[in-house]
Design an enzyme around this catalytic site. Sequence first.
Site, PDB file in Angstrom:
ATOM      1  N   SER A 179       0.767  -1.318  -0.195  1.00 27.11           N
ATOM      2  CA  SER A 179      -0.008  -0.056  -0.035  1.00 27.11           C
ATOM      3  C   SER A 179       0.873   1.291  -0.032  1.00 27.11           C
ATOM      4  O   SER A 179       1.908   1.266   0.558  1.00 27.11           O
ATOM      5  CB  SER A 179      -0.917   0.104   1.266  1.00 27.11           C
ATOM      6  OG  SER A 179      -1.410   1.386   1.496  1.00 27.11           O
ATOM      7  N   GLU A 234       0.358   3.566   1.657  1.00 25.15           N
ATOM      8  CA  GLU A 234       0.430   4.070   3.148  1.00 25.15           C
ATOM      9  C   GLU A 234       1.640   3.868   3.785  1.00 25.15           C
ATOM     10  O   GLU A 234       2.130   4.567   4.638  1.00 25.15           O
ATOM     11  CB  GLU A 234      -0.423   3.370   4.049  1.00 25.15           C
ATOM     12  CG  GLU A 234      -2.154   3.969   4.225  1.00 25.15           C
ATOM     13  CD  GLU A 234      -2.165   5.371   4.606  1.00 25.15           C
ATOM     14  OE1 GLU A 234      -2.549   6.281   3.977  1.00 25.15           O
ATOM     15  OE2 GLU A 234      -1.712   5.453   5.547  1.00 25.15           O
ATOM     16  N   TYR A 259      -1.450   0.200  10.708  1.00 29.08           N
ATOM     17  CA  TYR A 259      -1.594  -0.348   9.328  1.00 29.08           C
ATOM     18  C   TYR A 259      -0.461  -0.449   8.523  1.00 29.08           C
ATOM     19  O   TYR A 259      -0.096  -1.536   7.758  1.00 29.08           O
ATOM     20  CB  TYR A 259      -2.983  -0.016   8.849  1.00 29.08           C
ATOM     21  CG  TYR A 259      -3.071  -0.119   7.216  1.00 29.08           C
ATOM     22  CD1 TYR A 259      -3.777  -1.528   6.946  1.00 29.08           C
ATOM     23  CD2 TYR A 259      -2.549   0.692   6.358  1.00 29.08           C
ATOM     24  CE1 TYR A 259      -3.964  -1.682   5.584  1.00 29.08           C
ATOM     25  CE2 TYR A 259      -3.022   0.481   5.014  1.00 29.08           C
ATOM     26  CZ  TYR A 259      -3.456  -0.891   4.736  1.00 29.08           C
ATOM     27  OH  TYR A 259      -3.784  -1.264   3.384  1.00 29.08           O
TER      28      TYR A 259
HETATM   29  P1  NAP Z   1     -11.573  -4.296   2.035  1.00 32.10           P
HETATM   30  O1  NAP Z   1     -12.718  -3.874   1.055  1.00 32.10           O
HETATM   31  O2  NAP Z   1     -11.622  -3.722   3.355  1.00 32.10           O
HETATM   32  O3  NAP Z   1     -11.416  -5.777   2.018  1.00 32.10           O
HETATM   33  C1  NAP Z   1     -10.620  -6.518   3.006  1.00 32.10           C
HETATM   34  C2  NAP Z   1     -10.870  -8.208   2.706  1.00 32.10           C
HETATM   35  O4  NAP Z   1     -10.213  -8.634   3.941  1.00 32.10           O
HETATM   36  C3  NAP Z   1     -12.278  -8.554   2.993  1.00 32.10           C
HETATM   37  O5  NAP Z   1     -12.634  -9.552   2.104  1.00 32.10           O
HETATM   38  C4  NAP Z   1     -12.187  -8.984   4.596  1.00 32.10           C
HETATM   39  O6  NAP Z   1     -13.233 -10.040   4.724  1.00 32.10           O
HETATM   40  C5  NAP Z   1     -10.923  -9.829   4.377  1.00 32.10           C
HETATM   41  N1  NAP Z   1     -10.420 -10.095   5.762  1.00 32.10           N
HETATM   42  C6  NAP Z   1     -10.314  -9.296   6.896  1.00 32.10           C
HETATM   43  N2  NAP Z   1      -9.721  -9.643   7.550  1.00 32.10           N
HETATM   44  C7  NAP Z   1      -9.678 -11.096   7.610  1.00 32.10           C
HETATM   45  C8  NAP Z   1      -9.162 -12.362   8.139  1.00 32.10           C
HETATM   46  N3  NAP Z   1      -8.718 -12.199   9.535  1.00 32.10           N
HETATM   47  N4  NAP Z   1      -9.063 -13.553   7.550  1.00 32.10           N
HETATM   48  C9  NAP Z   1      -9.378 -13.407   6.304  1.00 32.10           C
HETATM   49  N5  NAP Z   1      -9.839 -12.484   5.423  1.00 32.10           N
HETATM   50  C10 NAP Z   1      -9.824 -11.025   6.103  1.00 32.10           C
HETATM   51  O7  NAP Z   1     -10.098  -4.009   1.194  1.00 32.10           O
HETATM   52  P2  NAP Z   1      -9.691  -3.503  -0.296  1.00 32.10           P
HETATM   53  O8  NAP Z   1      -9.909  -1.964  -0.525  1.00 32.10           O
HETATM   54  O9  NAP Z   1     -10.380  -4.314  -1.174  1.00 32.10           O
HETATM   55  O10 NAP Z   1      -8.330  -3.691  -0.128  1.00 32.10           O
HETATM   56  C11 NAP Z   1      -7.785  -5.015  -0.865  1.00 32.10           C
HETATM   57  C12 NAP Z   1      -6.353  -5.191  -0.101  1.00 32.10           C
HETATM   58  O11 NAP Z   1      -5.384  -4.060  -0.778  1.00 32.10           O
HETATM   59  C13 NAP Z   1      -6.171  -4.808   1.452  1.00 32.10           C
HETATM   60  O12 NAP Z   1      -5.100  -5.770   1.763  1.00 32.10           O
HETATM   61  C14 NAP Z   1      -5.926  -3.616   1.608  1.00 32.10           C
HETATM   62  O13 NAP Z   1      -5.285  -3.201   2.603  1.00 32.10           O
HETATM   63  C15 NAP Z   1      -4.898  -3.240   0.313  1.00 32.10           C
HETATM   64  N6  NAP Z   1      -4.966  -1.983  -0.368  1.00 32.10           N
HETATM   65  C16 NAP Z   1      -5.786  -1.289  -0.478  1.00 32.10           C
HETATM   66  C17 NAP Z   1      -5.933  -0.129  -1.285  1.00 32.10           C
HETATM   67  C18 NAP Z   1      -7.303   0.680  -1.512  1.00 32.10           C
HETATM   68  O14 NAP Z   1      -7.390   1.881  -1.880  1.00 32.10           O
HETATM   69  N7  NAP Z   1      -8.351  -0.094  -1.561  1.00 32.10           N
HETATM   70  C19 NAP Z   1      -4.665   0.395  -1.475  1.00 32.10           C
HETATM   71  C20 NAP Z   1      -3.663  -0.159  -1.256  1.00 32.10           C
HETATM   72  C21 NAP Z   1      -3.716  -1.395  -0.432  1.00 32.10           C
HETATM   73  P3  NAP Z   1     -14.904  -9.455   5.386  1.00 32.10           P
HETATM   74  O15 NAP Z   1     -15.533  -9.111   4.132  1.00 32.10           O
HETATM   75  O16 NAP Z   1     -15.201 -10.761   5.983  1.00 32.10           O
HETATM   76  O17 NAP Z   1     -14.523  -8.378   6.338  1.00 32.10           O
HETATM   77  O1  F7E Z   2      -8.792   8.295   4.337  1.00 30.08           O
HETATM   78  C1  F7E Z   2      -9.119  11.731   5.680  1.00 30.08           C
HETATM   79  C2  F7E Z   2      -8.120  10.722   6.292  1.00 30.08           C
HETATM   80  O2  F7E Z   2     -10.053   6.240   5.073  1.00 30.08           O
HETATM   81  C3  F7E Z   2      -8.258   9.062   3.454  1.00 30.08           C
HETATM   82  C4  F7E Z   2      -7.298   2.267   2.714  1.00 30.08           C
HETATM   83  O3  F7E Z   2      -7.792   1.565   1.616  1.00 30.08           O
HETATM   84  O4  F7E Z   2      -6.044   3.702   1.271  1.00 30.08           O
HETATM   85  C5  F7E Z   2      -7.101   3.689   2.207  1.00 30.08           C
HETATM   86  O5  F7E Z   2      -6.370   4.358   3.330  1.00 30.08           O
HETATM   87  C6  F7E Z   2      -7.826  10.540   3.888  1.00 30.08           C
HETATM   88  C7  F7E Z   2      -7.121  10.317   5.150  1.00 30.08           C
HETATM   89  O6  F7E Z   2      -8.219   6.039   3.248  1.00 30.08           O
HETATM   90  C8  F7E Z   2     -12.438  11.250   7.124  1.00 30.08           C
HETATM   91  O7  F7E Z   2      -7.624  11.226   7.593  1.00 30.08           O
HETATM   92  C9  F7E Z   2     -10.977  12.850   6.477  1.00 30.08           C
HETATM   93  O8  F7E Z   2      -6.093  11.411   5.180  1.00 30.08           O
HETATM   94  O9  F7E Z   2     -10.323   6.858   2.958  1.00 30.08           O
HETATM   95  P1  F7E Z   2      -9.262   6.768   4.105  1.00 30.08           P
HETATM   96  P2  F7E Z   2      -6.638   5.909   3.708  1.00 30.08           P
HETATM   97  O10 F7E Z   2      -6.603   6.285   5.094  1.00 30.08           O
HETATM   98  O11 F7E Z   2      -5.901   6.768   2.734  1.00 30.08           O
HETATM   99  C10 F7E Z   2      -4.720   3.068   1.491  1.00 30.08           C
HETATM  100  C11 F7E Z   2      -3.881   3.221   0.332  1.00 30.08           C
HETATM  101  C12 F7E Z   2      -4.939   1.780   2.189  1.00 30.08           C
HETATM  102  O12 F7E Z   2      -3.975   0.907   2.010  1.00 30.08           O
HETATM  103  C13 F7E Z   2      -6.114   1.530   3.075  1.00 30.08           C
HETATM  104  O13 F7E Z   2      -6.220   0.215   3.133  1.00 30.08           O
HETATM  105  O14 F7E Z   2      -9.240  10.961   4.246  1.00 30.08           O
HETATM  106  N1  F7E Z   2     -10.539  11.633   6.130  1.00 30.08           N
HETATM  107  N2  F7E Z   2     -12.109  12.774   7.222  1.00 30.08           N
HETATM  108  C14 F7E Z   2     -11.289  10.565   6.686  1.00 30.08           C
HETATM  109  N3  F7E Z   2     -11.208   9.609   6.430  1.00 30.08           N
HETATM  110  C15 F7E Z   2     -12.044   8.656   6.782  1.00 30.08           C
HETATM  111  N4  F7E Z   2     -12.250   7.272   6.709  1.00 30.08           N
HETATM  112  N5  F7E Z   2     -13.238   9.209   7.540  1.00 30.08           N
HETATM  113  C16 F7E Z   2     -13.420  10.537   7.537  1.00 30.08           C
HETATM  114  O15 F7E Z   2     -14.244  10.692   8.215  1.00 30.08           O
END
Ligand code: NAP
Ligand code: F7E
Length: 344
Positions: free
Chosen positions: A130, A132, A153
């Site tokens: 990520s 992050e 995270y």
């Molecule tokens: P998400 O919607 O939060 O999905 C997470 C998945 O992991 C869900 O299927 C969840 O199952 C499963 N999971 C959580 N805890 C688990 C456990 N203990 N055992 C087995 N499965 C478990 O995340 P996403 O946005 O699709 O992201 C996919 C991956 O990419 C994640 O690893 C995330 O950290 C990473 N990532 C995401 C982003 C982004 O912007 N979306 C960017 C960079 C990296 P449930 O449905 O049962 O909760």
């Molecule tokens: O926050 C700000 C918050 O929770 C984005 C995950 O998919 O992307 C995701 O992580 C920004 C942050 O995503 C609220 O402080 C303001 O600066 O949508 P987010 P994230 O933290 O960037 C990365 C790449 C991953 O890997 C992660 O799995 O928005 N923000 N107000 C808020 N964020 C949330 N959630 N809620 C608020 O009310």
Amino acid sequence: MKKAFLTGITGQDGSYLTEFLLAKGYEVHGLIRRASTFNTDRIDHLYRDFHDPNARLFLHYGDLNVSGQLMDLLASIRPDEIYHLGAQSHVRVSFDMPEYTADVTGLGTLRMIEAIRKTGISTRFYQASSSEMFGAAPPPQNEKTVFQPRSPYAAAKVFSYHIVQNYRDAYGLYLTNGILFNHESPRRGETFVTRKITRAAAQIKLGLKETLYLGNLDAKRDWGFAGDFVEAMWLMLQQDRPDDFVIATGETHSVREFTQKVFSKLDLDYEKHVKVDPRYFRPTEVDVLLGDASKAKNILGWEPKVSFDQLIDMMIDSDLEIARKEKTLTDAGFSGVGGERLAQ
Ligand code: NAP
Ligand code: F7E
């Protein structure tokens, strides 16, 4: 027929990737957690009864916390490709549950690659790393940028990234890190900021809600479309050798800008409806993410297709549709729109 195994199949990315792989002719196996309510909404449209001889999507119970079972599943399925997407993926929640996040998001990866090593299966593995992990590192960020994680995270993902590289070097396994910047969609979890905004703005537009509470409006993110990003995951595993790639759009926008755009597309003034609640602030914030994906463009031939504006339109359309259904139910006296449960 190629076989893929996905962890996190019920998540946003898991659902888009499953669609993509089924369309490519794969047999897809997914790990799901047992829950007291159904947690397969995002993939229900893809599922066929497993009695159907043409079924190509199979689900298996398991948990990233339990290594023995992961090993059994890999040994019996013997997938050609593994996409490890499962994680506790919410950054704000990782401050509330640091130990759990380290276990699932960090050690979960180790359990998966140990299962590959111990079963001796020949497979290709994708690690969902990520942006992050870059944390406080100044933009633009690419594969050479030094990580400065700013949350439990991010620290767990940095561990996963390095253990993947270590197992690649130590055991010659095919393990690849995709370092993906934020990617969103109508299927994004409702507590991530983009979806929280489009969902609330649609409800406000239909008179179901008056106020949206947010945290830091000044944070900037490089937001792309999840459907585009899962194609990059697949492309990575089609390369002859494992490697690490940044996937991003190369544009950054603030949370304020995203909010303003969404509300103005709905002819609403965000300043009248949005309030800042410090409960949503993070103990340490990532201020600016802006990815440089030139390596992916050169080697994978990958570029994003959906623009920032198209992404917003897609999310608004979908959330307006949901809000219309909610309004019908609310008007008929069946349900109300719930309030905030936890600060996410
Ligand atoms: P998400 O919607 O939060 O999905 C997470 C998945 O992991 C869900 O299927 C969840 O199952 C499963 N999971 C959580 N805890 C688990 C456990 N203990 N055992 C087995 N499965 C478990 O995340 P996403 O946005 O699709 O992201 C996919 C991956 O990419 C994640 O690893 C995330 O950290 C990473 N990532 C995401 C982003 C982004 O912007 N979306 C960017 C960079 C990296 P449930 O449905 O049962 O909760
Ligand atoms: O926050 C700000 C918050 O929770 C984005 C995950 O998919 O992307 C995701 O992580 C920004 C942050 O995503 C609220 O402080 C303001 O600066 O949508 P987010 P994230 O933290 O960037 C990365 C790449 C991953 O890997 C992660 O799995 O928005 N923000 N107000 C808020 N964020 C949330 N959630 N809620 C608020 O009310």
